[in-house]
Design an enzyme around this catalytic site. Structure first.
Site, mmCIF file in Angstrom:
data_model
loop_
_atom_site.group_PDB
_atom_site.id
_atom_site.type_symbol
_atom_site.label_atom_id
_atom_site.label_comp_id
_atom_site.label_asym_id
_atom_site.label_seq_id
_atom_site.Cartn_x
_atom_site.Cartn_y
_atom_site.Cartn_z
ATOM 1 C CB ALA A 6 -0.924 0.001 1.214
ATOM 2 C CG ASP A 7 2.665 5.083 -1.534
ATOM 3 O OD1 ASP A 7 3.749 4.867 -0.965
ATOM 4 O OD2 ASP A 7 2.303 6.204 -1.941
ATOM 5 C CB THR A 8 -1.115 6.562 2.577
ATOM 6 O OG1 THR A 8 -1.698 5.282 2.799
ATOM 7 C CG2 THR A 8 -2.113 7.642 2.983
#
Length: 190
Positions: free
Chosen positions: A68-70
Site C-alpha cells: 500500500a501507499d498513502t
C-alpha cells in the site's frame, strides 16, 4: 484463509495494527523501492503500491503479497512525508481550515502472479489551527514520518472537523478495499 500468512510489503506500524485488528495473519517484509513519482496523488499511490507489491512478490514467489501507499493531497498536489520541521509546518499550515484528500493505493498479488488493485480516497477537513499549535505538534515528532505531516489517530485528531470516507484508509490501509482485494485474490477461502 490460506495456510501461509500474507506478505505485508510495508514496515508501517499502522498497517500492521490494522491487519491485526482485522484478524489477518501476515509477515512483514518491507519492499525497498524508489518512491519518486511525478504523477498526481491518486495515480501515484496506484503506481507506488504496485511497485512495492512486485518487488516483494519477486522475493516471495508463491505467496500472496499486499502493498500500500498513502499520500495526502491538497488540490491534487501530493504532500508526502516532510523533509524537516519547516516542511512539516508548511504542509500543516496549508491544510488548516480546508478540506484535503487522502489517497491510499492497495495492490495484492496472488501466488500465481495475478494483480488485484484499487485506490481508496477520503476527504478530511481541518478546522482552524494556530501557528503555535502547529509548532507544538511538530515538537512531538509525530508528523515527521507521516504523509501530509499528520496522523489522524494521533495528536492532530483534535483539528479534524470532518471525515468522508474510510478512517482506516486515512490511517494507511483501507480495510474494506483490502479485504475485497484479498478475497478476489483467493486469500480468503469461501
Amino acid at each position: 484463509m490460506e495456510e501461509l500468512p500474507l506478505i505485508l510489503a510495508s514496515g508501517s506500524p499502522r498497517r500492521r495494527e490494522l491487519l491485526t485488528q482485522a484478524g489477518i495473519p501476515f509477515e512483514v517484509r518491507p519492499a525497498d523501492v524508489d518512491e519518486t513519482c511525478g504523477l498526481g496523488a491518486r495515480e501515484a499511490v496506484a503506481v507506488l503500491s504496485r511497485r512495492k507489491a512486485f518487488a516483494a512478490h519477486d522475493l516471495n514467489p508463491g505467496r500472496t503479497v499486499l502493498a500500500a501507499d498513502t499520500l495526502v493531497a491538497l488540490d491534487d498536489t501530493p504532500l508526502g512525508k516532510p523533509a524537516d520541521a519547516e516542511d512539516a509546518f508548511r504542509m500543516l499550515a496549508s491544510l488548516r481550515s480546508r478540506a484535503h484528500h487522502v489517497h491510499t493505493g492497495v495492490c495484492v498479488i496472488s501466488p500465481d502472479g495475478t494483480v488485484h488493485e484499487g485506490v481508496d480516497t477520503s476527504e478530511v477537513r481541518f478546522g482552524p489551527v494556530t501557528d503555535e499549535e502547529i509548532r507544538a505538534y511538530i515538537r512531538t515528532g509525530e508528523p515527521m514520518d507521516k504523509a501530509g505531516a499528520y496522523a489522524m489517530q494521533g495528536y492532530a485528531a483534535r483539528w479534524i472537523e470532518s471525515v468522508s470516507g474510510s478512517p482506516s484508509g486515512i490511517i494507511g490501509l483501507p480495510l474494506c478495499l483490502t479485504c475485497r482485494l484479498l478475497a478476489e485474490s483467493g486469500f480468503f477461502r469461501k
